[in-house]
Design a protein around this motif. Structure first.
Motif, mmCIF file in Angstrom:
data_model
loop_
_atom_site.group_PDB
_atom_site.id
_atom_site.type_symbol
_atom_site.label_atom_id
_atom_site.label_comp_id
_atom_site.label_asym_id
_atom_site.label_seq_id
_atom_site.Cartn_x
_atom_site.Cartn_y
_atom_site.Cartn_z
ATOM 1 N N GLY A 175 4.461 12.475 16.163
ATOM 2 C CA GLY A 175 4.489 11.679 14.858
ATOM 3 C C GLY A 175 3.288 11.294 14.265
ATOM 4 O O GLY A 175 2.366 10.915 15.132
ATOM 5 N N ALA A 176 3.090 11.276 12.946
ATOM 6 C CA ALA A 176 2.032 10.637 12.265
ATOM 7 C C ALA A 176 1.815 9.216 12.639
ATOM 8 O O ALA A 176 2.663 8.508 13.128
ATOM 9 C CB ALA A 176 1.793 10.807 11.039
ATOM 10 N N LYS A 177 0.500 8.666 12.652
ATOM 11 C CA LYS A 177 0.314 7.216 12.762
ATOM 12 C C LYS A 177 -0.200 6.689 11.454
ATOM 13 O O LYS A 177 -0.650 7.347 10.759
ATOM 14 C CB LYS A 177 -0.920 7.128 13.952
ATOM 15 C CG LYS A 177 -0.765 7.900 15.281
ATOM 16 C CD LYS A 177 0.336 7.994 15.985
ATOM 17 C CE LYS A 177 0.639 8.709 16.915
ATOM 18 N NZ LYS A 177 0.728 10.013 16.732
ATOM 19 N N PRO A 178 0.255 5.477 11.377
ATOM 20 C CA PRO A 178 -0.037 4.823 9.946
ATOM 21 C C PRO A 178 -1.550 5.030 9.497
ATOM 22 O O PRO A 178 -1.545 5.097 8.314
ATOM 23 C CB PRO A 178 0.421 3.286 10.305
ATOM 24 C CG PRO A 178 1.385 3.336 11.448
ATOM 25 C CD PRO A 178 0.806 4.230 12.204
ATOM 26 N N GLY A 179 -2.442 4.859 10.357
ATOM 27 C CA GLY A 179 -3.903 4.731 9.860
ATOM 28 C C GLY A 179 -4.109 6.134 9.344
ATOM 29 O O GLY A 179 -5.135 6.332 8.570
ATOM 30 N N LEU A 180 -3.297 7.218 9.554
ATOM 31 C CA LEU A 180 -3.795 8.465 8.881
ATOM 32 C C LEU A 180 -3.161 8.570 7.474
ATOM 33 O O LEU A 180 -3.564 9.608 6.773
ATOM 34 C CB LEU A 180 -2.892 9.617 9.606
ATOM 35 C CG LEU A 180 -3.331 9.802 11.392
ATOM 36 C CD1 LEU A 180 -2.493 10.840 11.976
ATOM 37 C CD2 LEU A 180 -4.903 10.094 11.657
ATOM 38 N N LEU A 181 -2.304 7.646 6.983
ATOM 39 C CA LEU A 181 -1.937 7.953 5.818
ATOM 40 C C LEU A 181 -2.731 6.528 4.920
ATOM 41 O O LEU A 181 -2.563 6.582 3.899
ATOM 42 C CB LEU A 181 -0.477 7.618 5.766
ATOM 43 C CG LEU A 181 0.631 8.598 6.659
ATOM 44 C CD1 LEU A 181 2.113 8.537 6.510
ATOM 45 C CD2 LEU A 181 0.087 10.008 6.234
ATOM 46 N N LEU A 182 -2.968 5.528 5.595
ATOM 47 C CA LEU A 182 -3.172 4.370 4.796
ATOM 48 C C LEU A 182 -4.810 4.279 4.646
ATOM 49 O O LEU A 182 -5.408 4.752 5.135
ATOM 50 C CB LEU A 182 -2.952 3.079 5.783
ATOM 51 C CG LEU A 182 -1.434 2.777 5.946
ATOM 52 C CD1 LEU A 182 -1.532 1.811 7.136
ATOM 53 C CD2 LEU A 182 -0.837 2.224 4.820
ATOM 54 N N PRO A 183 -4.932 3.800 3.359
ATOM 55 C CA PRO A 183 -6.339 3.653 2.944
ATOM 56 C C PRO A 183 -6.986 2.412 3.759
ATOM 57 O O PRO A 183 -6.046 1.528 4.233
ATOM 58 C CB PRO A 183 -6.387 3.204 1.186
ATOM 59 C CG PRO A 183 -5.028 2.593 1.213
ATOM 60 C CD PRO A 183 -4.204 3.311 2.326
ATOM 61 N N PRO A 184 -8.392 2.128 3.952
ATOM 62 C CA PRO A 184 -9.238 3.595 3.738
ATOM 63 C C PRO A 184 -9.512 4.495 4.581
ATOM 64 O O PRO A 184 -10.101 5.459 4.651
ATOM 65 C CB PRO A 184 -10.704 2.570 3.599
ATOM 66 C CG PRO A 184 -10.163 1.471 4.489
ATOM 67 C CD PRO A 184 -9.032 1.105 4.727
ATOM 68 N N ALA A 185 -8.552 4.432 5.705
ATOM 69 C CA ALA A 185 -8.807 5.290 6.962
ATOM 70 C C ALA A 185 -8.430 6.713 6.677
ATOM 71 O O ALA A 185 -8.861 7.661 6.874
ATOM 72 C CB ALA A 185 -7.954 4.795 8.193
ATOM 73 N N ALA A 186 -7.408 6.927 5.478
ATOM 74 C CA ALA A 186 -6.910 8.137 5.481
ATOM 75 C C ALA A 186 -7.806 9.366 4.979
ATOM 76 O O ALA A 186 -7.770 10.294 5.329
ATOM 77 C CB ALA A 186 -5.844 8.055 4.437
ATOM 78 N N ARG A 187 -8.817 8.670 4.262
ATOM 79 C CA ARG A 187 -9.963 9.449 3.959
ATOM 80 C C ARG A 187 -10.863 9.990 4.867
ATOM 81 O O ARG A 187 -11.813 11.106 4.832
ATOM 82 C CB ARG A 187 -10.555 9.042 2.761
ATOM 83 C CG ARG A 187 -11.659 7.931 3.146
ATOM 84 C CD ARG A 187 -12.448 7.547 1.881
ATOM 85 N NE ARG A 187 -13.410 6.302 2.261
ATOM 86 C CZ ARG A 187 -12.921 5.080 1.761
ATOM 87 N NH1 ARG A 187 -11.821 4.696 1.089
ATOM 88 N NH2 ARG A 187 -13.723 3.960 2.027
#
Length: 483
Positions: A175-187
């Motif tokens: 499953g995806a991890k939150p940091g892959l969706l959340l700013p600023p890490a998503a970019r």
């Protein structure tokens, strides 16, 4: 919907499978090598003869990368690995060497880098020591594939406060991890691919991202017996004689989103009606509110109207979008049926007024932390605007939407979002009263539609707020499957 789970949730799901001897690493490594092969074909036209550099840490992500490197070597790829310590995954290293891979002391030129430096234990503090040195020594500008997460990001909170190896593609497992969706890490994650390796992720996700296919189930499509009151009436307190555009944009967006009626309260009613004759000026029945866009701190008449609307929100339970000039009038506590829509600077001001020590830069560095804090302090649903729009609502409901093109960072875009969201709240009042978490889902839906309308208005190019509002009907029709 793209859902994500925290590192502790993933570890809890993995534990019984690992204890039972399930080959999770083998599944992950095979899928990883397949996606690397696809990337190499897109980059070079073929897999054989490509150069891949594996950066392997001491954890399971390093093992995934080494095993994937072995599979790539067997397909004619020149695989070289740089190890962060002597304590790398033994089986993965043996497999790589047997397949013809080699270990180097320093990075060599490569077409593609496979990042297995740090796994789901990353805390957002960035890479340190040898890992940071190796990242800075990577030669050229290779395509980077992150194993599970880009090394250096905060896996659970999306922070990026140190050295991060940004990815062009992230292949994440279970499953995806939150940091892959959340700013600023998503970019820093690039394109995200989720590989199913059989994890029983039964708990509620930590962070979700709505996709186009989710809109049809959330958008209020009228039935054959609908009338203007069942479709919702939204009251708008926005704009001023100095800033009439905010009133026009907010009311236009609400109308184009399909609400049954828009009532306008303010000093520029004649300008609003000239732009949209359907708007009704003056008090009357209202099912949800939008107030604050374009309202200045010294505008006494509009501030009185906002106070009037706030009384309805507090005592009558009417949902509301509270934006811009209305945020400083917010009472100590509201409820999740009220949606605050600040940008980072406005959120900082709101929190400082409630005793928090934070500025705009602090909000941008840790947006999840501060959006959650604003929700705790006010009780409201919080929609924090930005390149990735973050929504935090009742019972921990959290969404991170990345639908908007950079061109949407333009004057008036927030006014359009406010009107669009107000229309949604007005049309879904009954559902909101039954389940407060619906508000967060509707706020995320508004962010998705807003971003896609901007792209529809002028794909890949400049866009004005007015053009976004005009693109809403076609965008909605496409998303609900009625285009």
């Amino acid at each position: 919907m793209l859902e994500s789970w925290t590192s502790s949730q993933v570890r809890a799901a993995e534990a019984p499978l690992l204890a039972a001897g399930q080959p999770l690493m083998e599944r992950a490594a095979f899928a990883l090598h397949v996606h690397v092969c696809t990337a190499l074909r897109e980059l070079r036209g073929r897999v054989g003869g490509a150069r891949v550099l594996v950066l392997a840490g001491s954890g399971n992500n390093g093992g995934d990368a080494l095993y994937a490197g072995a599979l790539l070597a067997r397909r004619g790829v020149e695989v070289r690995a740089v190890l962060m310590s002597e304590r790398v995954h033994e089986g993965g290293l043996v497999a790589l060497l047997r397949a013809g891979g080699r270990v180097l002391d320093r990075p060599a030129a490569a077409d593609l880098v496979l990042d297995g430096l740090v796994g789901i234990g990353g805390d957002g503090g960035g890479l340190r020591g040898r890992a940071a040195e190796v990242v800075h020594e990577v030669v050229g500008d290779p395509f980077v594939v992150a194993v599970d997460v880009p090394s250096g990001i905060g896996v659970d909170d999306g922070t990026t406060t140190g050295t991060v190896l940004g990815a062009d593609l992230t292949v994440t497992f279970g499953g995806a991890k939150p940091g892959l969706l959340l700013p600023p890490a998503a970019r820093r994650a690039g394109r995200v691919v989720v590989v199913d390796i059989g994890l029983p992720l039964d708990e509620s996700p930590a962070v979700a991202r709505l996709e186009a296919s989710d809109v049809g189930g959330l958008w209020p499509v009228p039935t054959a017996d609908a009338h203007k009151y069942t479709r919702g009436v939204v009251g708008v307190v926005a704009g001023s004689r100095a800033y009439p555009g905010a009133a026009i944009l907010a009311t236009t967006a609400a109308l184009r989103a399909g609400v049954g009626m828009v009532r306008y309260l303010g000093d520029v009613g004649e300008r609003v009606v000239a732009a949209n004759p359907e708007v009704v000026v003056g008090n009357g029945r209202v099912q949800a509110w939008v107030f604050g866009p374009g309202v200045q701190t010294d505008d006494a008449s509009q501030r009185r109207r906002i106070q009037y609307a706030l009384e309805h929100v507090l005592t009558g339970g009417e949902p509301a979008v509270i934006d811009a000039g209305a945020l400083e009038l917010l009472p100590e506590r509201v409820g999740p049926h009220a949606v605050l829509t600040p940008h980072a600077g406005e959120l900082a001001a709101l929190l400082v007024a409630r005793g928090q020590d934070v500025d705009r830069a602090g909000i941008e560095a840790e947006p999840l932390r501060w959006a959650r804090q604003a929700h705790r302090l006010t009780g409201a649903t919080v929609l924090l605007k930005g390149p990735v729009t973050l929504v935090v609502g009742a019972h921990g409901a959290t969404y991170a939407q990345a639908d908007a093109p950079p061109w949407l960072a333009t004057a008036g875009a927030g006014d359009v979002l406010a009107g669009l969201l107000g229309a949604l709240l007005a049309a879904r009042v009954e559902a909101i009263h039954e389940d407060a978490t619906v508000v967060a889902a509707l706020a995320a839906t508004a962010a998705l539609v807003h971003g896609r309308a901007a792209d529809r208005a002028n794909p890949g190019g400049p866009v004005s707020a007015a053009a976004v509002a005009e693109a809403l009907p076609g965008t909605v029709a496409e998303l609900v499957g009625r285009a």
